[in-house]
Structure formats: structure tokens, C-alpha cells
Design a protein around this motif. Structure first.
Motif, PDB file in Angstrom:
ATOM      1  N   CYS A 153       0.908  -1.587  -0.215  1.00 40.88           N
ATOM      2  CA  CYS A 153       0.118  -0.178   0.515  1.00 40.88           C
ATOM      3  C   CYS A 153       0.773   1.507  -0.150  1.00 40.88           C
ATOM      4  O   CYS A 153       1.376   1.935  -0.868  1.00 40.88           O
ATOM      5  CB  CYS A 153      -0.769  -0.207   1.250  1.00 40.88           C
ATOM      6  SG  CYS A 153      -2.131  -1.400   0.601  1.00 40.88           S
ATOM      7  N   GLU A 178       0.775   1.333  -7.396  1.00 37.77           N
ATOM      8  CA  GLU A 178      -0.230   1.324  -8.264  1.00 37.77           C
ATOM      9  C   GLU A 178      -1.220  -0.455  -7.491  1.00 37.77           C
ATOM     10  O   GLU A 178      -0.521  -0.776  -6.764  1.00 37.77           O
ATOM     11  CB  GLU A 178       0.313   0.057  -9.480  1.00 37.77           C
ATOM     12  CG  GLU A 178      -0.630   0.383 -11.006  1.00 37.77           C
ATOM     13  CD  GLU A 178       0.460  -0.194 -11.890  1.00 37.77           C
ATOM     14  OE1 GLU A 178      -0.474  -1.446 -12.645  1.00 37.77           O
ATOM     15  OE2 GLU A 178       1.457   0.539 -12.164  1.00 37.77           O
ATOM     16  N   ASP A 179      -2.303  -0.237  -7.687  1.00 37.82           N
ATOM     17  CA  ASP A 179      -2.168  -1.646  -6.358  1.00 37.82           C
ATOM     18  C   ASP A 179      -3.152  -1.170  -5.492  1.00 37.82           C
ATOM     19  O   ASP A 179      -2.982  -2.311  -4.430  1.00 37.82           O
ATOM     20  CB  ASP A 179      -2.089  -2.940  -7.294  1.00 37.82           C
ATOM     21  CG  ASP A 179      -2.109  -3.642  -8.907  1.00 37.82           C
ATOM     22  OD1 ASP A 179      -3.327  -2.665  -9.547  1.00 37.82           O
ATOM     23  OD2 ASP A 179      -2.008  -3.604  -9.221  1.00 37.82           O
ATOM     24  N   ASP A 199      -5.026   0.281  -2.932  1.00 39.41           N
ATOM     25  CA  ASP A 199      -5.675  -0.068  -2.542  1.00 39.41           C
ATOM     26  C   ASP A 199      -6.379  -1.365  -2.922  1.00 39.41           C
ATOM     27  O   ASP A 199      -7.755  -1.320  -2.084  1.00 39.41           O
ATOM     28  CB  ASP A 199      -7.147   1.370  -3.873  1.00 39.41           C
ATOM     29  CG  ASP A 199      -6.914   2.561  -3.744  1.00 39.41           C
ATOM     30  OD1 ASP A 199      -6.262   2.868  -2.304  1.00 39.41           O
ATOM     31  OD2 ASP A 199      -6.839   3.220  -4.279  1.00 39.41           O
ATOM     32  N   GLU A 200      -6.358  -1.983  -3.956  1.00 37.38           N
ATOM     33  CA  GLU A 200      -6.455  -3.533  -3.989  1.00 37.38           C
ATOM     34  C   GLU A 200      -5.909  -3.743  -2.654  1.00 37.38           C
ATOM     35  O   GLU A 200      -6.952  -5.117  -2.030  1.00 37.38           O
ATOM     36  CB  GLU A 200      -6.049  -4.073  -5.452  1.00 37.38           C
ATOM     37  CG  GLU A 200      -7.194  -3.793  -6.092  1.00 37.38           C
ATOM     38  CD  GLU A 200      -7.132  -2.826  -7.098  1.00 37.38           C
ATOM     39  OE1 GLU A 200      -6.534  -3.410  -8.279  1.00 37.38           O
ATOM     40  OE2 GLU A 200      -6.965  -1.560  -6.658  1.00 37.38           O
ATOM     41  N   TRP A 201      -3.802  -3.713  -2.611  1.00 33.60           N
ATOM     42  CA  TRP A 201      -3.905  -4.884  -1.433  1.00 33.60           C
ATOM     43  C   TRP A 201      -4.131  -4.150  -0.451  1.00 33.60           C
ATOM     44  O   TRP A 201      -4.313  -4.745   0.371  1.00 33.60           O
ATOM     45  CB  TRP A 201      -2.580  -4.188  -1.563  1.00 33.60           C
ATOM     46  CG  TRP A 201      -1.540  -4.928  -2.446  1.00 33.60           C
ATOM     47  CD1 TRP A 201      -1.673  -4.670  -4.160  1.00 33.60           C
ATOM     48  CD2 TRP A 201      -1.411  -6.037  -2.972  1.00 33.60           C
ATOM     49  NE1 TRP A 201      -0.730  -5.483  -4.510  1.00 33.60           N
ATOM     50  CE2 TRP A 201      -0.742  -6.488  -3.526  1.00 33.60           C
ATOM     51  CE3 TRP A 201      -1.073  -7.158  -0.810  1.00 33.60           C
ATOM     52  CZ2 TRP A 201      -0.204  -7.831  -4.023  1.00 33.60           C
ATOM     53  CZ3 TRP A 201      -0.619  -8.234  -1.788  1.00 33.60           C
ATOM     54  CH2 TRP A 201      -0.178  -9.057  -3.211  1.00 33.60           C
ATOM     55  N   GLU A 219      -6.868  -4.183   1.119  1.00 32.50           N
ATOM     56  CA  GLU A 219      -7.865  -5.712   1.286  1.00 32.50           C
ATOM     57  C   GLU A 219      -7.820  -6.986   1.930  1.00 32.50           C
ATOM     58  O   GLU A 219      -8.550  -7.414   2.500  1.00 32.50           O
ATOM     59  CB  GLU A 219      -8.889  -5.867   0.128  1.00 32.50           C
ATOM     60  CG  GLU A 219      -9.468  -4.452   0.031  1.00 32.50           C
ATOM     61  CD  GLU A 219     -10.506  -3.719   0.470  1.00 32.50           C
ATOM     62  OE1 GLU A 219     -11.498  -4.549   1.235  1.00 32.50           O
ATOM     63  OE2 GLU A 219     -10.616  -2.044   0.908  1.00 32.50           O
ATOM     64  N   VAL A 220      -5.879  -7.058   1.568  1.00 21.60           N
ATOM     65  CA  VAL A 220      -5.694  -8.304   1.704  1.00 21.60           C
ATOM     66  C   VAL A 220      -5.193  -8.422   2.817  1.00 21.60           C
ATOM     67  O   VAL A 220      -4.325  -8.060   3.607  1.00 21.60           O
ATOM     68  CB  VAL A 220      -4.597  -8.641  -0.149  1.00 21.60           C
ATOM     69  CG1 VAL A 220      -3.860 -10.010   0.460  1.00 21.60           C
ATOM     70  CG2 VAL A 220      -5.011  -7.697  -0.838  1.00 21.60           C
ATOM     71  N   LYS A 225       0.049 -10.644   4.729  1.00 17.30           N
ATOM     72  CA  LYS A 225       1.025  -9.715   3.012  1.00 17.30           C
ATOM     73  C   LYS A 225       2.519  -9.925   3.614  1.00 17.30           C
ATOM     74  O   LYS A 225       3.072  -9.691   2.576  1.00 17.30           O
ATOM     75  CB  LYS A 225       0.675  -8.340   2.867  1.00 17.30           C
ATOM     76  CG  LYS A 225      -0.752  -8.608   2.696  1.00 17.30           C
ATOM     77  CD  LYS A 225      -0.946  -6.774   1.955  1.00 17.30           C
ATOM     78  CE  LYS A 225      -1.762  -5.803   3.469  1.00 17.30           C
ATOM     79  NZ  LYS A 225      -2.043  -4.135   2.529  1.00 17.30           N
TER      80      LYS A 225
END
Ligand code: F3S
Length: 108
Positions: A11, A91-92, A94-96, A98-99, A102
């Protein structure tokens, strides 16, 4: 000292680094760490993180306790990489956000 924990991985929003009065943040490829020698426990960074990745060392959740030592070690390894301003999001990011789990994605 304050500690950056797992939610930061991939993030790296960097909002935290911009408010640190002592430039205690160090930057890696997909994670920031706090240099415990520089940190003055001011608490300013905690509220800046959109994924709540930052805790005082005595309040780090049990599952993330390894991040206390990790911040110390990486701060030394990345001591040349001071960050004291916000950068463009990964990049990504915002998707990460939620993960979970990690840790294996942390790049050193
Ligand atoms: Fe990481 Fe949160 Fe800072 S995602 S870079 S600890 S604002």
C-alpha cells in the motif's frame, strides 16, 4: 517508538512520512519503516494512515509483533532512504489494502 506493521505492505500510502517532525521514516520498495532511534513517540503519523498500519511498540497486535524488530532492522538497512513527503500511490495500493497476510510480499 512507533512501528509500521503488515497493512502497509504493497500500500505504502506515505501520508505518514509527510507529518513526521523528525524524519524518522525510511523507504523500501513496497513498505515504510520507522527508525526507532529517531522516533520521538509524538503520535502524529498514526491517524494519517488509511489502513491503520502504525502502532506504538507496546500496542502492536500480537500477530504483528515481529514488525517491531523488522522496523529496527530495515531502518538500518534503508538508512539512506529517508522519506519525508507524500509520494504517488503504488499501483494497486487500494486493492492490496483489502488483503490479509501480506508478510511474504514484503520486498527488502
Ligand atoms: Fe504505510 Fe500507512 Fe504510511 S500504508 S506508508 S504506514 S500511511
Amino acid at each position: 517508538a512507533y512501528v509500521v506493521t503488515e497493512p502497509c505492505i504493497n500500500c505504502k500510502y506515505t501520508n505518514c512520512a509527510a507529518v513526521c517532525p523528525v524524519d524518522a521514516f525510511r523507504e523500501g520498495p513496497n513498505f515504510l519503516t520507522i527508525d526507532p532511534i529517531e522516533c520521538i513517540d509524538c503520535d502524529a503519523c498514526v491517524a494519517e494512515c488509511p489502513v491503520e498500519a502504525i502502532y506504538p511498540d507496546d500496542e502492536v497486535p500480537l500477530e504483528w509483533e515481529q514488525y517491531i524488530e523488522l522496523n529496527e532492522r530495515l531502518a538500518e538497512e534503508w538508512q539512506e532512504h529517508i522519506i519525508n513527503q507524500t509520494k504517488e500511490d503504488l499501483e494497486d495500493a487500494d486493492e492490496w489494502a483489502e488483503v490479509e497476510d501480506k508478510r511474504e510480499h514484503l520486498q527488502e
